[in-house]
Design a protein around this motif. Sequence first.
Motif, PDB file in Angstrom:
ATOM      1  N   THR A   1      -1.957  -1.075  -9.646  1.00  0.00           N
ATOM      2  CA  THR A   1      -1.906  -2.286  -8.839  1.00  0.00           C
ATOM      3  C   THR A   1      -0.456  -2.741  -8.679  1.00  0.00           C
ATOM      4  O   THR A   1       0.358  -2.527  -9.577  1.00  0.00           O
ATOM      5  CB  THR A   1      -2.801  -3.401  -9.428  1.00  0.00           C
TER       6      THR A   1
ATOM      7  N   ASP B   1      -3.835  -7.430  -6.669  1.00  0.00           N
ATOM      8  CA  ASP B   1      -2.854  -6.783  -5.805  1.00  0.00           C
ATOM      9  C   ASP B   1      -2.071  -7.810  -5.015  1.00  0.00           C
ATOM     10  O   ASP B   1      -2.551  -8.883  -4.679  1.00  0.00           O
ATOM     11  CB  ASP B   1      -3.545  -5.831  -4.816  1.00  0.00           C
TER      12      ASP B   1
ATOM     13  N   LEU C   1       0.834   7.010  -6.641  1.00  0.00           N
ATOM     14  CA  LEU C   1      -0.308   7.915  -6.758  1.00  0.00           C
ATOM     15  C   LEU C   1       0.082   9.350  -6.411  1.00  0.00           C
ATOM     16  O   LEU C   1      -0.375  10.298  -7.052  1.00  0.00           O
ATOM     17  CB  LEU C   1      -1.452   7.436  -5.871  1.00  0.00           C
ATOM     18  N   GLU C   2       0.926   9.503  -5.428  1.00  0.00           N
ATOM     19  CA  GLU C   2       1.377  10.846  -5.040  1.00  0.00           C
ATOM     20  C   GLU C   2       2.231  11.475  -6.142  1.00  0.00           C
ATOM     21  O   GLU C   2       2.117  12.662  -6.425  1.00  0.00           O
ATOM     22  CB  GLU C   2       2.184  10.753  -3.750  1.00  0.00           C
TER      23      GLU C   2
ATOM     24  N   PRO D   1      -0.514  12.450  -9.870  1.00  0.00           N
ATOM     25  CA  PRO D   1      -1.837  12.838  -9.378  1.00  0.00           C
ATOM     26  C   PRO D   1      -2.983  12.573 -10.356  1.00  0.00           C
ATOM     27  O   PRO D   1      -4.138  12.537  -9.948  1.00  0.00           O
ATOM     28  CB  PRO D   1      -1.699  14.334  -9.075  1.00  0.00           C
TER      29      PRO D   1
ATOM     30  N   ALA E   1       0.824  -1.218   0.000  1.00  0.00           N
ATOM     31  CA  ALA E   1       0.000   0.000   0.000  1.00  0.00           C
ATOM     32  C   ALA E   1       0.854   1.262   0.000  1.00  0.00           C
ATOM     33  O   ALA E   1       0.483   2.267  -0.610  1.00  0.00           O
ATOM     34  CB  ALA E   1      -0.936  -0.007   1.208  1.00  0.00           C
ATOM     35  N   VAL E   2       1.998   1.223   0.641  1.00  0.00           N
ATOM     36  CA  VAL E   2       2.901   2.388   0.676  1.00  0.00           C
ATOM     37  C   VAL E   2       3.507   2.618  -0.706  1.00  0.00           C
ATOM     38  O   VAL E   2       3.629   3.757  -1.167  1.00  0.00           O
ATOM     39  CB  VAL E   2       3.996   2.188   1.746  1.00  0.00           C
TER      40      VAL E   2
ATOM     41  N   GLU F   1       2.143   1.705  -3.597  1.00  0.00           N
ATOM     42  CA  GLU F   1       1.056   2.210  -4.437  1.00  0.00           C
ATOM     43  C   GLU F   1       0.794   3.689  -4.150  1.00  0.00           C
ATOM     44  O   GLU F   1       0.632   4.490  -5.069  1.00  0.00           O
ATOM     45  CB  GLU F   1      -0.208   1.392  -4.202  1.00  0.00           C
ATOM     46  N   GLU F   2       0.770   4.060  -2.887  1.00  0.00           N
ATOM     47  CA  GLU F   2       0.533   5.451  -2.516  1.00  0.00           C
ATOM     48  C   GLU F   2       1.640   6.359  -3.057  1.00  0.00           C
ATOM     49  O   GLU F   2       1.370   7.487  -3.483  1.00  0.00           O
ATOM     50  CB  GLU F   2       0.430   5.579  -0.996  1.00  0.00           C
ATOM     51  N   ALA F   3       2.871   5.886  -3.067  1.00  0.00           N
ATOM     52  CA  ALA F   3       3.985   6.685  -3.617  1.00  0.00           C
ATOM     53  C   ALA F   3       3.764   6.949  -5.110  1.00  0.00           C
ATOM     54  O   ALA F   3       4.009   8.056  -5.585  1.00  0.00           O
ATOM     55  CB  ALA F   3       5.303   5.970  -3.387  1.00  0.00           C
TER      56      ALA F   3
ATOM     57  N   ASP G   1      -5.714   7.198 -10.577  1.00  0.00           N
ATOM     58  CA  ASP G   1      -6.679   6.848  -9.544  1.00  0.00           C
ATOM     59  C   ASP G   1      -6.218   5.545  -8.899  1.00  0.00           C
ATOM     60  O   ASP G   1      -5.595   4.710  -9.551  1.00  0.00           O
ATOM     61  CB  ASP G   1      -8.048   6.668 -10.208  1.00  0.00           C
ATOM     62  N   ALA G   2      -6.554   5.343  -7.645  1.00  0.00           N
ATOM     63  CA  ALA G   2      -6.144   4.127  -6.941  1.00  0.00           C
ATOM     64  C   ALA G   2      -6.622   2.863  -7.653  1.00  0.00           C
ATOM     65  O   ALA G   2      -5.936   1.834  -7.605  1.00  0.00           O
ATOM     66  CB  ALA G   2      -6.655   4.149  -5.504  1.00  0.00           C
TER      67      ALA G   2
END
Length: 76
Positions: free
Chosen positions: A33, A64, A21-22, A25, A14-15, A17-19, A28-29
């Motif tokens: 994957t 995922d 996405l950040e 921008p 999840a970290v 994936e979040e990196a 989308d989540a």
Amino acid sequence: MLDDLARDVAAPPAVIEEAFLEANPDLDADGVTIACRDGALTEVRICLTRDLEPRTCAPDARRDCDAPRLLIEAVR
């Protein structure tokens, strides 16, 4: 977070994936994957239309990684 790693790093999927996405921008989540094998990151899948626009991933591409932490190897 993942650019020019000096050493191997372990992080939850999840970290990672979040990196992505950040850093992207427009994504989308549901359009990103994380894939893994044996506790190591194998790929980050970013789903795009034929026109290379971000889109939601199809169900077969949404597998995922379920590992608690992934090894990300530094480029040597």
